[in-house]
Write a protein that holds these residues in place. Structure first.
Motif, PDB file in Angstrom:
ATOM      1  N   GLU A  53      -5.894   1.007 -10.913  1.00 18.35           N
ATOM      2  CA  GLU A  53      -6.442   1.525 -12.159  1.00 18.35           C
ATOM      3  C   GLU A  53      -7.183   2.851 -11.988  1.00 18.35           C
ATOM      4  N   ILE A  54      -7.615   3.109 -10.749  1.00 23.21           N
ATOM      5  CA  ILE A  54      -8.369   4.346 -10.544  1.00 23.21           C
ATOM      6  C   ILE A  54      -7.474   5.477 -10.016  1.00 23.21           C
ATOM      7  N   LEU A  55      -6.279   5.073  -9.579  1.00 24.20           N
ATOM      8  CA  LEU A  55      -5.397   6.041  -8.925  1.00 24.20           C
ATOM      9  C   LEU A  55      -5.043   7.242  -9.794  1.00 24.20           C
ATOM     10  N   SER A  56      -4.546   6.941 -10.989  1.00 24.38           N
ATOM     11  CA  SER A  56      -4.010   8.020 -11.794  1.00 24.38           C
ATOM     12  C   SER A  56      -5.018   8.532 -12.813  1.00 24.38           C
ATOM     13  N   SER A  57      -6.221   8.002 -12.791  1.00 20.61           N
ATOM     14  CA  SER A  57      -7.196   8.366 -13.803  1.00 20.61           C
ATOM     15  C   SER A  57      -7.580   9.844 -13.728  1.00 20.61           C
ATOM     16  N   SER A  62     -13.146  13.984  -7.869  1.00 21.13           N
ATOM     17  CA  SER A  62     -12.296  14.774  -6.977  1.00 21.13           C
ATOM     18  C   SER A  62     -12.790  14.685  -5.537  1.00 21.13           C
ATOM     19  N   ILE A  63     -11.836  14.611  -4.634  1.00 25.71           N
ATOM     20  CA  ILE A  63     -12.161  14.475  -3.208  1.00 25.71           C
ATOM     21  C   ILE A  63     -11.429  15.558  -2.420  1.00 25.71           C
ATOM     22  N   SER A  64     -12.121  16.116  -1.425  1.00 29.01           N
ATOM     23  CA  SER A  64     -11.443  17.029  -0.488  1.00 29.01           C
ATOM     24  C   SER A  64     -11.326  16.340   0.863  1.00 29.01           C
ATOM     25  N   ILE A  65     -10.134  16.340   1.416  1.00 30.48           N
ATOM     26  CA  ILE A  65      -9.981  15.846   2.797  1.00 30.48           C
ATOM     27  C   ILE A  65     -10.113  17.072   3.691  1.00 30.48           C
ATOM     28  N   ILE A  66     -11.100  17.058   4.574  1.00 28.31           N
ATOM     29  CA  ILE A  66     -11.287  18.204   5.475  1.00 28.31           C
ATOM     30  C   ILE A  66     -10.875  17.786   6.888  1.00 28.31           C
ATOM     31  N   ALA A  67      -9.903  18.496   7.439  1.00 25.37           N
ATOM     32  CA  ALA A  67      -9.422  18.149   8.774  1.00 25.37           C
ATOM     33  C   ALA A  67      -9.427  19.379   9.672  1.00 25.37           C
ATOM     34  N   PRO A  68     -10.338  19.432  10.642  1.00 19.20           N
ATOM     35  CA  PRO A  68     -10.329  20.570  11.565  1.00 19.20           C
ATOM     36  C   PRO A  68      -9.184  20.411  12.582  1.00 19.20           C
ATOM     37  N   ALA A  69      -8.583  21.519  12.956  1.00 20.94           N
ATOM     38  CA  ALA A  69      -7.477  21.446  13.918  1.00 20.94           C
ATOM     39  C   ALA A  69      -7.646  22.522  14.981  1.00 20.94           C
ATOM     40  N   PHE A  70      -7.514  22.101  16.227  1.00 20.57           N
ATOM     41  CA  PHE A  70      -7.561  23.087  17.312  1.00 20.57           C
ATOM     42  C   PHE A  70      -6.397  22.791  18.267  1.00 20.57           C
ATOM     43  N   ASN A  71      -5.483  23.732  18.339  1.00 28.33           N
ATOM     44  CA  ASN A  71      -4.292  23.587  19.199  1.00 28.33           C
ATOM     45  C   ASN A  71      -3.582  22.252  19.000  1.00 28.33           C
TER      46      ASN A  71
ATOM     47  N   GLN B 209     -12.236   2.378 -15.048  1.00 27.89           N
ATOM     48  CA  GLN B 209     -11.267   1.300 -15.307  1.00 27.89           C
ATOM     49  C   GLN B 209     -11.115   1.038 -16.804  1.00 27.89           C
ATOM     50  N   LEU B 210     -12.240   1.004 -17.514  1.00 25.58           N
ATOM     51  CA  LEU B 210     -12.186   0.742 -18.958  1.00 25.58           C
ATOM     52  C   LEU B 210     -11.431   1.854 -19.685  1.00 25.58           C
ATOM     53  N   GLU B 212      -9.193   3.817 -18.458  1.00 21.49           N
ATOM     54  CA  GLU B 212      -7.765   3.732 -18.125  1.00 21.49           C
ATOM     55  C   GLU B 212      -7.065   2.700 -19.004  1.00 21.49           C
ATOM     56  N   VAL B 213      -7.736   1.565 -19.204  1.00 24.29           N
ATOM     57  CA  VAL B 213      -7.150   0.512 -20.048  1.00 24.29           C
ATOM     58  C   VAL B 213      -7.009   1.024 -21.479  1.00 24.29           C
ATOM     59  N   LEU B 214      -8.054   1.652 -22.001  1.00 22.69           N
ATOM     60  CA  LEU B 214      -8.040   2.130 -23.395  1.00 22.69           C
ATOM     61  C   LEU B 214      -6.920   3.137 -23.645  1.00 22.69           C
ATOM     62  N   GLN B 215      -6.667   3.958 -22.647  1.00 20.10           N
ATOM     63  CA  GLN B 215      -5.656   5.009 -22.853  1.00 20.10           C
ATOM     64  C   GLN B 215      -4.232   4.481 -22.897  1.00 20.10           C
ATOM     65  N   ARG B 216      -4.065   3.206 -22.508  1.00 15.27           N
ATOM     66  CA  ARG B 216      -2.713   2.642 -22.532  1.00 15.27           C
ATOM     67  C   ARG B 216      -2.291   2.205 -23.939  1.00 15.27           C
ATOM     68  N   PHE B 217      -3.261   2.080 -24.849  1.00 14.43           N
ATOM     69  CA  PHE B 217      -2.920   1.556 -26.176  1.00 14.43           C
ATOM     70  C   PHE B 217      -2.309   2.617 -27.088  1.00 14.43           C
ATOM     71  N   ASP B 218      -1.454   2.145 -27.993  1.00 19.46           N
ATOM     72  CA  ASP B 218      -0.835   3.068 -28.952  1.00 19.46           C
ATOM     73  C   ASP B 218      -1.874   3.494 -29.996  1.00 19.46           C
ATOM     74  N   ASP B 219      -2.654   2.501 -30.441  1.00 17.64           N
ATOM     75  CA  ASP B 219      -3.661   2.790 -31.457  1.00 17.64           C
ATOM     76  C   ASP B 219      -4.865   3.453 -30.773  1.00 17.64           C
ATOM     77  N   GLN B 220      -5.030   4.746 -31.043  1.00 18.89           N
ATOM     78  CA  GLN B 220      -6.113   5.482 -30.376  1.00 18.89           C
ATOM     79  C   GLN B 220      -7.243   5.804 -31.352  1.00 18.89           C
ATOM     80  N   GLU B 221      -7.420   4.948 -32.361  1.00 20.15           N
ATOM     81  CA  GLU B 221      -8.469   5.157 -33.356  1.00 20.15           C
ATOM     82  C   GLU B 221      -9.802   4.679 -32.790  1.00 20.15           C
ATOM     83  N   LEU B 222     -10.652   5.620 -32.460  1.00 21.87           N
ATOM     84  CA  LEU B 222     -11.933   5.280 -31.832  1.00 21.87           C
ATOM     85  C   LEU B 222     -12.961   4.862 -32.888  1.00 21.87           C
TER      86      LEU B 222
END
Lengths: 474, 342
Positions: A53-57, A62-71, B209-210, B212-222
């Motif tokens: 549920e948090i993946l595509s939100s 925002s996160i930065s992955i910082i990776a130092p590289a030497f040779n 999480q909440l 994300e769930v809300l955005q899945r609905f067709d009815d977006q009347e807040l």
């Protein structure tokens, strides 16, 4: 008169060694019990968390992955691919080429279609200057990647450059050769987002040994137990440290170290405390101690989080030479940090940090190898004096040995009951055999490394980081 | 026998401290032996368990697919379906098998939609699995209650609203979170009514999480969000600000302007960000007049707002700030000035 002084001295030393041993056994036992409670609690809490549920939100932080590289020319392309394959939506990857003398940069430019861009750096932390410039990819598939080419200044300096470059609120500092699992970012960010009554300043993750595991295109395909005893011994060591030790310290909110190879930080606080210290080889531990000290002084409620899930896999040393070099550095890092922040130790002003974490690290990490060697010398001295009761000696050695083995078996149990990563038939017995042999095949070398680390530190030998020979993943 | 007597004699004649050490060694040794044997058993058990779970999963999955495709229009439940229902009902009596049936149901439920998804839900009732979930709500263990609510949510069981809502102010935050997700997943924006009563902080994790769930609905009347923007619970205000931003709530402009003077800095910053997105010009004048009294983060947020709302009359303000000591303020000011003069 002389005889009685000697007798009294012997009694005093016997008592001191005995008291130290009892305290060590007691502290390990207490830590094991606490970690059991914490593990159960963690598994309960996270058994029904939906990380997707948090993946595509769009509002996930925002996160930065910082990776130092030497040779790192040999494996850099694959390693960067692994870092770019996270399932998290809102992140970028900053590779800091720390003055490599090989063709790392050229390889990155060719593989990821990089071009030099204009980039105004807000130098919040002082670092060595940029060498060739900042690069971004013209291929939209790699839009999350930024490569910075700078003059060599060491790992801490490279991480500081990454912190200057990052525009995100959270940073994941990682060794470029580590293999990051796809769900690592959402698991690591969770503590920062779910706690609302205190500030999470950093989250530490578990490192697992990737030697002999099969890895393809930056993905972990199969987990295998390595053939070499030295590698197997390190697997047990990591299990003990991460599943028993750090799990318990996390419960006590006393974590004093987050592995430099895998840790997430609140960038604002890292910048406020001045970033990584470039004058120590233990920059990971030093930063955490400094951040904690800062929060204690500000009198703000805070916590260092800890995620026990196996999210980051790394290549462990497979020769005694590299192992000794690595542990020598760890010892010097510990001494430098504890010495630099000695004001914190045993100081009630710093709460659990001063009265619990610091003393524990001082006695059982910093002093333990010194006391052990001193004990061996003392034992030889008693043999010379012909003042050894061999039956007593046998009693003490067997108790110490059996406790070590028991503690390791508890770590194996913890692993089996939680993540059960080594599933293959026959692995259990191999791990058990290793737990019996480990005190002979690995401990003497680690002890030797710790002692040379002490010697090097006090003799001010300029040893720096040493060289880790990478075999690359299978 | 003689050895044994000698050992006893030796033990009795040694000092107490050594006796303790020997006893400790024996305890450690016995523990190692027991754990070694148990480890062997545990690993075999885990391996066997994995195989059994896979077998049952396969079996139940084919049962469920058969159930979905064996319906007919004449009967509400066909004979084939009844056989499967009876079988699953019997298997559900066993906790281990019940868990596998539920997870298989859930997996299938997520893969299909429409009438078939409804059939899965119907099956959940027909097999009485819902009763087991309801029974778990009475458990004293928090994680059992939380998993039960989660199951009821995932299988969209609206009928147990009264039983679930009772946990909305439960002291354990994991339970609260599951209740909130249940309400929002099943009752859409109406489910957000819990915001009126919660007193504990709504964590950032829950908020994401909440939303994300809300955005899945067709009815977006807040619904009306002003009461939440005026909540005494700061986390509710922050959540309402996110709603205002995502759903472009220009109607609450005045309340948003009031929030610029809120005592919580994070709320003030979020309010500026929302006002920036809604392009509320009044916000610019309010913030510009007290720019030097703002915190650094508020100043950064204000300059973001100004990027979209700058006018020629702002030039003097911008020129004043190009010599600001803060790099980010200086940079943002120059950027706006450059656009202004182009």
């Amino acid at each position: 008169m002389n005889a009685s002084i000697l007798e009294i001295t012997v009694i005093i030393f016997n008592s001191l060694f005995f008291i130290f041993t009892i305290f060590a056994i007691a502290s390990y036992t207490i830590l094991a019990i606490i970690s059991a409670f914490e593990t159960v609690e963690y598994m309960k809490k996270n058994s029904f968390v939906n990380y997707n549920e948090i993946l595509s939100s769009i509002i996930s932080p925002s996160i930065s992955i910082i990776a130092p590289a030497f040779n790192e020319s040999l494996s850099i392309i694959e390693n960067v691919r692994s870092l770019l394959s996270s399932h998290y939506a809102n992140y970028d990857v900053i590779i800091v080429n720390d003055g490599s003398t090989d063709d790392s940069l050229e390889k990155l430019i060719n593989a990821y279609n990089l071009v030099k861009i204009d980039f105004l750096i807000n130098e919040k932390l002082p670092t060595k200057p940029i060498r060739n410039g900042v690069y971004k990819s013209i291929n939209p598939a790699f839009e999350k990647l930024t490569v910075v080419d700078k003059e060599n200044g060491g790992k801490a300096d490279a991480l500081n450059m990454g912190l200057n470059i990052s525009k995100n609120s959270y940073v994941l500092c990682i060794d470029v050769d580590c293999l990051l699992l796809e769900d690592a970012l959402q698991k690591m960010i969770k503590p920062f987002l779910e706690v609302s009554d205190e500030k999470i300043i950093a989250t530490g993750g578990v490192l697992r040994v990737a030697n002999s595991c099969s890895i393809k295109d930056g993905k972990l395909l199969d987990i295998n137990l390595p053939k070499k005893m030295i590698e197997r011994a390190q697997i047990l060591e990591y299990l003990r440290a991460f599943l028993l030790g750090r799990m318990a310290w996390s419960r006590l909110n006393g974590l004093l170290v987050i592995s430099g190879a895998f840790g997430m930080f609140d960038k604002k606080i890292v910048i406020e405390v001045g970033g990584y210290d470039t004058n120590t080889v233990g920059e990971d531990m030093e930063l955490i101690v400094r951040m904690r000290k800062y929060m204690e002084e500000k009198k703000e409620k805070y916590r260092v989080g800890y995620i026990p899930d196996p999210l980051c896999w790394t290549e462990a040393p497979d020769t005694y030479k590299t192992l000794i070099s690595q542990r020598n550095r760890w010892t010097r890092g510990t001494i430098e940090t504890l010495r630099k922040h000695r004001k914190v130790g045993f100081n009630p002003k710093y709460g659990a940090l001063g009265l619990l974490s610091y003393p524990y690290w001082f006695f059982f990490e910093r002093l333990a190898p010194v006391i052990e060697v001193f004990g061996i010398l003392y034992f030889i001295f008693l043999i010379v004096l012909d003042d050894v009761r061999w039956d007593y000696t046998f009693a003490f050695i067997s108790a110490a040995y059996l406790f070590t083995v028991l503690f390791t078996i508890l770590a194996i149990f913890s692993e089996e009951l939680t993540y059960h990563q080594y599933k293959k038939k026959g692995t259990g017995i191999k791990l058990l055999i290793t737990s019996f042999l480990e005190p002979f095949i690995s401990h003497p070398f680690i002890l030797y490394a710790a002692i040379t680390g002490n010697v090097d530190y006090y003799l001010k030998k300029e040893k720096g980081w040493g060289k880790m020979i990478r075999r690359g993943f299978l | 026998m003689e050895i044994y007597q000698n050992l006893i004699e030796y033990f009795e004649n040694t000092p107490t401290i050594i006796q303790v050490v020997w006893i400790m060694s024996c305890v450690f040794f016995a523990s190692i032996v027991i754990l070694t044997i148990y480890l062997k058993f545990l690993r075999s058990h885990l391996r066997k368990n994995e195989m059994t779970v896979a077998e049952y999963q396969k079996e139940y999955e084919s049962d469920l697919i058969a159930y979905l495709y064996s319906g007919n229009e004449e009967e509400e439940i066909s004979t084939e379906q009844q056989i499967i229902i009876d079988k699953l009902k019997n298997c559900s009596a066993d906790k281990f098998k019940r868990r596998i049936i539920v997870s298989t149901l859930l997996r299938l439920r997520n893969e299909i939609s429409g009438e078939m998804a409804e059939s899965i839900q119907k099956l959940y009732f027909q097999t009485k699995l819902v009763d087991y979930a309801l029974a778990r709500l009475k458990s004293k263990k928090w994680h059992i209650i939380a998993t039960a609510i989660r199951e009821l949510r995932q299988l969209q069981v609206k009928e147990v609203y009264d039983e679930v809502i009772a946990f909305v102010i439960h002291p354990k935050k994991e339970i609260q979170k599951e209740v909130q997700l249940y309400l929002v997943t099943l009752f859409n924006f109406k489910g957000l009514e819990f915001l009126n009563i919660i007193e504990t902080p709504l964590s950032e994790w829950n908020q994401i999480q909440l939303l994300e769930v809300l955005q899945r609905f067709d009815d977006q009347e807040l619904p009306e969000i002003t009461p939440w923007l005026r909540s005494t619970n700061d986390s509710v205000v922050i959540f309402a600000l996110k709603l205002a931003k995502i759903y472009n709530q220009f109607e609450v402009k005045d309340t948003l302007l009031e929030l610029l003077s809120h005592q919580n800095k994070n709320i003030r910053i979020d309010a500026i960000n929302v006002l920036a997105q809604l392009q509320v010009i009044e916000a610019k004048n309010i913030l510009k007049s007290k720019f030097n009294d703002l915190s650094k983060e508020e100043q950064y947020a204000f300059l973001k707002l100004l990027e979209n709302l700058y006018e020629i009359s702002d030039e003097a303000f911008l020129l004043e700030n190009i010599i600001n000591e803060d790099f980010e303020i200086k940079f943002a000011t120059l950027k706006i000035l450059k656009t202004l003069r182009c």
